[in-house]
Design a protein around this motif. Sequence first.
Motif, PDB file in Angstrom:
ATOM      1  N   PHE A  72      -7.890 -12.085 -10.452  1.00  0.00           N
ATOM      2  CA  PHE A  72      -8.052 -13.542 -10.481  1.00  0.00           C
ATOM      3  C   PHE A  72      -8.596 -14.055  -9.144  1.00  0.00           C
ATOM      4  N   ALA A  73      -9.664 -13.467  -8.680  1.00  0.00           N
ATOM      5  CA  ALA A  73     -10.218 -13.846  -7.377  1.00  0.00           C
ATOM      6  C   ALA A  73     -11.040 -15.131  -7.497  1.00  0.00           C
ATOM      7  N   PRO A  74     -10.699 -16.205  -6.747  1.00  0.00           N
ATOM      8  CA  PRO A  74     -11.499 -17.427  -6.781  1.00  0.00           C
ATOM      9  C   PRO A  74     -12.916 -17.181  -6.248  1.00  0.00           C
ATOM     10  N   ARG A  75     -13.871 -17.907  -6.789  1.00  0.00           N
ATOM     11  CA  ARG A  75     -15.250 -17.781  -6.294  1.00  0.00           C
ATOM     12  C   ARG A  75     -15.385 -18.312  -4.873  1.00  0.00           C
ATOM     13  N   SER A  76     -14.566 -19.316  -4.554  1.00  0.00           N
ATOM     14  CA  SER A  76     -14.642 -19.920  -3.226  1.00  0.00           C
ATOM     15  C   SER A  76     -13.295 -20.561  -2.898  1.00  0.00           C
ATOM     16  N   PHE A  77     -13.130 -20.993  -1.656  1.00  0.00           N
ATOM     17  CA  PHE A  77     -11.902 -21.690  -1.269  1.00  0.00           C
ATOM     18  C   PHE A  77     -12.188 -22.568  -0.056  1.00  0.00           C
ATOM     19  N   THR A  78     -11.286 -23.516   0.157  1.00  0.00           N
ATOM     20  CA  THR A  78     -11.306 -24.372   1.345  1.00  0.00           C
ATOM     21  C   THR A  78      -9.899 -24.391   1.920  1.00  0.00           C
ATOM     22  N   ALA A  79      -9.789 -24.291   3.233  1.00  0.00           N
ATOM     23  CA  ALA A  79      -8.489 -24.358   3.893  1.00  0.00           C
ATOM     24  C   ALA A  79      -8.593 -25.282   5.101  1.00  0.00           C
ATOM     25  N   SER A  80      -7.470 -25.912   5.441  1.00  0.00           N
ATOM     26  CA  SER A  80      -7.431 -26.762   6.627  1.00  0.00           C
ATOM     27  C   SER A  80      -6.484 -26.149   7.661  1.00  0.00           C
ATOM     28  N   LEU A  81      -6.682 -26.549   8.872  1.00  0.00           N
ATOM     29  CA  LEU A  81      -5.867 -26.042  10.004  1.00  0.00           C
ATOM     30  C   LEU A  81      -5.863 -24.519  10.080  1.00  0.00           C
ATOM     31  N   PRO A  82      -6.964 -23.892  10.478  1.00  0.00           N
ATOM     32  CA  PRO A  82      -8.252 -24.514  10.809  1.00  0.00           C
ATOM     33  C   PRO A  82      -9.099 -24.767   9.556  1.00  0.00           C
ATOM     34  N   LEU A  83     -10.026 -25.705   9.682  1.00  0.00           N
ATOM     35  CA  LEU A  83     -10.905 -26.045   8.562  1.00  0.00           C
ATOM     36  C   LEU A  83     -11.830 -24.857   8.273  1.00  0.00           C
ATOM     37  N   THR A  84     -11.680 -24.305   7.059  1.00  0.00           N
ATOM     38  CA  THR A  84     -12.404 -23.090   6.700  1.00  0.00           C
ATOM     39  C   THR A  84     -13.001 -23.252   5.319  1.00  0.00           C
TER      40      THR A  84
END
Length: 244
Positions: free
Chosen positions: A149-161
């Motif tokens: 179940f690998a996501p195609r993409s992701f966003t994370a904060s602290l640090p903004l990635t």
Amino acid sequence: MKIIRASVYLSGALVSSAAVAADLPSAKGPPIAPPPAAFSWQGGYVGVYAGALLGDGSFTFLRQAPQRGAALVGGGAIGYNLQWTPTVVLGVEADFGYRGPIQSEAVSRTYPGATDAGILGTFRARAGYAFTPRWLVYGTAGLAYGTDFAPRSFTASLPLTFGRGSTGTTVRPGWTAGGGVEYAWSDRISVKVEYLYAWLADSGVGYSTNFGVASANVSSAGHIVRGGLNYRFTTGGTGTSLVK
């Protein structure tokens, strides 16, 4: 002489009575047909199924985010049943099918995107109890395999990635267990409702990010509810139980 005449008269009367009896309709009824053979689940079958998967996995990049979105599932199955006793049915079943995209939850400042569609299959043993000849309740467990179940993409904060998958998905092994209810609609056709829990081995997935290549951990698991339709190669009355 009288004795001889009496014997001749008696013989003639017996012959005449036999001839008359032969001309009378028989008192016997038509032959009784044998009772139909008892229904049996024994034999091979093929089938199709469709349903839904509710994700129970997770995506971890610095923090963990659950993957609890729903996805469509569907495919085909092949199996064999053994009527061990009139009420105990043992069997094996293999299935292979499609698993739709799964959306992850956005929590803890980690925001995974949707997964790609993939495959999902199992190879299981079944043990059932026929509480009536045509109703079967069963438990099942065995091996599972499927696309992680690998996501195609992701966003994370602290640090903004910002990350986009660079290694793609992989097919992982695992296990599955569950149960269901099956009804023999006819000697050839049966329908079922089934629940399975499937777990696949964790995988490490590479992502290209604004900080370079990064790795995330993907745990793939889910609850599956599906309905199925099976076609049996043998009619319901031809099998016999192995234990009387």
